[in-house]
Design a protein around this motif. Sequence first.
Motif, PDB file in Angstrom:
ATOM      1  N   ASP A 185       0.887  -1.131   0.010  1.00 26.16           N
ATOM      2  CA  ASP A 185       0.077  -0.020   0.029  1.00 26.16           C
ATOM      3  C   ASP A 185       0.746   1.267   0.149  1.00 26.16           C
ATOM      4  O   ASP A 185       0.273   2.114  -0.516  1.00 26.16           O
ATOM      5  CB  ASP A 185      -0.994   0.027   1.393  1.00 26.16           C
ATOM      6  CG  ASP A 185      -1.935  -1.032   1.102  1.00 26.16           C
ATOM      7  OD1 ASP A 185      -2.419  -1.340   0.042  1.00 26.16           O
ATOM      8  OD2 ASP A 185      -2.463  -1.627   2.024  1.00 26.16           O
ATOM      9  N   ASN A 186       1.933   1.285   0.612  1.00 25.03           N
ATOM     10  CA  ASN A 186       3.035   2.602   0.645  1.00 25.03           C
ATOM     11  C   ASN A 186       4.218   2.391  -0.038  1.00 25.03           C
ATOM     12  O   ASN A 186       4.728   3.496  -0.114  1.00 25.03           O
ATOM     13  CB  ASN A 186       3.127   2.919   2.052  1.00 25.03           C
ATOM     14  CG  ASN A 186       3.856   1.709   3.087  1.00 25.03           C
ATOM     15  OD1 ASN A 186       4.634   1.251   2.391  1.00 25.03           O
ATOM     16  ND2 ASN A 186       3.899   2.090   4.185  1.00 25.03           N
ATOM     17  N   ASN A 197       8.942   7.259  -4.389  1.00 29.29           N
ATOM     18  CA  ASN A 197       8.529   8.414  -4.719  1.00 29.29           C
ATOM     19  C   ASN A 197       8.828   9.862  -3.834  1.00 29.29           C
ATOM     20  O   ASN A 197       8.861  10.708  -4.477  1.00 29.29           O
ATOM     21  CB  ASN A 197       7.419   8.509  -5.598  1.00 29.29           C
ATOM     22  CG  ASN A 197       7.054   7.819  -6.835  1.00 29.29           C
ATOM     23  OD1 ASN A 197       8.113   7.905  -7.646  1.00 29.29           O
ATOM     24  ND2 ASN A 197       5.779   7.302  -6.763  1.00 29.29           N
ATOM     25  N   LEU A 198       9.072   9.424  -2.634  1.00 28.77           N
ATOM     26  CA  LEU A 198       9.437  10.608  -1.816  1.00 28.77           C
ATOM     27  C   LEU A 198      10.937  10.862  -1.824  1.00 28.77           C
ATOM     28  O   LEU A 198      11.787   9.962  -2.023  1.00 28.77           O
ATOM     29  CB  LEU A 198       9.268   9.845  -0.111  1.00 28.77           C
ATOM     30  CG  LEU A 198       9.362  10.829   0.806  1.00 28.77           C
ATOM     31  CD1 LEU A 198       8.258  12.028   0.723  1.00 28.77           C
ATOM     32  CD2 LEU A 198       9.398  10.310   2.282  1.00 28.77           C
ATOM     33  N   ASN A 225      13.446  -1.933   7.328  1.00 22.57           N
ATOM     34  CA  ASN A 225      12.925  -0.804   6.506  1.00 22.57           C
ATOM     35  C   ASN A 225      11.866  -0.108   7.461  1.00 22.57           C
ATOM     36  O   ASN A 225      10.785  -0.750   7.856  1.00 22.57           O
ATOM     37  CB  ASN A 225      12.513  -0.752   5.079  1.00 22.57           C
ATOM     38  CG  ASN A 225      13.563  -1.036   4.064  1.00 22.57           C
ATOM     39  OD1 ASN A 225      14.630  -0.438   4.108  1.00 22.57           O
ATOM     40  ND2 ASN A 225      13.236  -2.139   3.504  1.00 22.57           N
ATOM     41  N   ARG A 226      11.754   1.314   7.548  1.00 21.26           N
ATOM     42  CA  ARG A 226      10.594   1.931   8.251  1.00 21.26           C
ATOM     43  C   ARG A 226      10.140   3.138   7.562  1.00 21.26           C
ATOM     44  O   ARG A 226      11.171   4.061   7.203  1.00 21.26           O
ATOM     45  CB  ARG A 226      10.861   2.311   9.554  1.00 21.26           C
ATOM     46  CG  ARG A 226      11.356   1.318  10.638  1.00 21.26           C
ATOM     47  CD  ARG A 226      10.045   0.603  11.034  1.00 21.26           C
ATOM     48  NE  ARG A 226      10.328  -0.461  12.225  1.00 21.26           N
ATOM     49  CZ  ARG A 226      10.285  -1.503  12.113  1.00 21.26           C
ATOM     50  NH1 ARG A 226       9.825  -2.292  10.831  1.00 21.26           N
ATOM     51  NH2 ARG A 226      10.463  -2.480  12.950  1.00 21.26           N
ATOM     52  N   ALA A 227       8.857   3.285   7.281  1.00 21.89           N
ATOM     53  CA  ALA A 227       8.326   4.467   6.764  1.00 21.89           C
ATOM     54  C   ALA A 227       7.915   5.477   8.065  1.00 21.89           C
ATOM     55  O   ALA A 227       7.405   4.785   8.958  1.00 21.89           O
ATOM     56  CB  ALA A 227       7.259   4.116   5.769  1.00 21.89           C
ATOM     57  N   GLY A 248       1.038  11.097  11.545  1.00 16.65           N
ATOM     58  CA  GLY A 248      -0.376  10.933  11.219  1.00 16.65           C
ATOM     59  C   GLY A 248      -0.553   9.903  10.188  1.00 16.65           C
ATOM     60  O   GLY A 248      -0.075   8.960   9.973  1.00 16.65           O
ATOM     61  N   ASP A 249      -1.430  10.469   8.979  1.00 12.50           N
ATOM     62  CA  ASP A 249      -1.295   9.700   7.870  1.00 12.50           C
ATOM     63  C   ASP A 249      -0.472  10.007   6.654  1.00 12.50           C
ATOM     64  O   ASP A 249      -0.605   9.751   5.742  1.00 12.50           O
ATOM     65  CB  ASP A 249      -3.022   9.697   7.496  1.00 12.50           C
ATOM     66  CG  ASP A 249      -3.861   9.034   8.379  1.00 12.50           C
ATOM     67  OD1 ASP A 249      -3.375   7.985   8.832  1.00 12.50           O
ATOM     68  OD2 ASP A 249      -4.912   9.367   8.483  1.00 12.50           O
ATOM     69  N   THR A 250       0.526  11.146   7.058  1.00 11.50           N
ATOM     70  CA  THR A 250       1.256  11.674   6.033  1.00 11.50           C
ATOM     71  C   THR A 250       2.454  11.073   6.073  1.00 11.50           C
ATOM     72  O   THR A 250       3.226  11.290   6.879  1.00 11.50           O
ATOM     73  CB  THR A 250       1.401  13.230   6.100  1.00 11.50           C
ATOM     74  OG1 THR A 250       0.048  13.917   6.099  1.00 11.50           O
ATOM     75  CG2 THR A 250       2.135  13.817   4.983  1.00 11.50           C
ATOM     76  N   LEU A 251       2.974  10.587   4.852  1.00 11.45           N
ATOM     77  CA  LEU A 251       4.280   9.837   4.786  1.00 11.45           C
ATOM     78  C   LEU A 251       5.197  11.125   4.656  1.00 11.45           C
ATOM     79  O   LEU A 251       5.162  12.018   3.954  1.00 11.45           O
ATOM     80  CB  LEU A 251       4.639   8.954   3.637  1.00 11.45           C
ATOM     81  CG  LEU A 251       5.842   8.652   3.117  1.00 11.45           C
ATOM     82  CD1 LEU A 251       6.201   7.457   4.152  1.00 11.45           C
ATOM     83  CD2 LEU A 251       5.783   8.056   1.799  1.00 11.45           C
TER      84      LEU A 251
END
Length: 155
Positions: free
Chosen positions: A11-12, A18-19, A53-55, A59-62
């Motif tokens: 999902d992420n 792309n970040l 790995n950690r994102a 909140g809900d914003t990467l």
Amino acid sequence: MNLQLRHVTEDNFFDIINLKSELKQEKEYKLFESMVGSNAFFIAFASVKGWINRAIYDGDTLIGFATHGFDKEHNRYEMVSMMLGHKFQGKGYGKPALRAILDDMIHEYDCKEIYLSVIPENESAIRVYTALGFEPTGEIVKAFVDEHIYCLKVS
């Protein structure tokens, strides 16, 4: 600020790769940005090294991404990568995000020392690292460019 670390998932995944750490990188897909390897590079490298790995979310914003693990070659735990997306730099995320990653490493590995490498020109990252207790070891690792090694003694 509501920082959370999350796993990389289907999902992420595309959001994470792309970040970018710099605006000029937005339209480019390179293995290495000017101050950090790409997130795609570290996701792939972690898969063969057994690293985690950690994102990084607010909140809900990467907002960022990190990789850490045990470096068998040097027999030590390392924060291999940490980056904040360029839109989130200079907004007070650096120290709290780094603390979250360090806490994750301490919880995951029960380690007494944490190492990292940094490009000497990345002065803003060095300020954050030293503010949280990292000290230069004098060691230089030959990576894509020469990187200086820093160590945090965990109490």
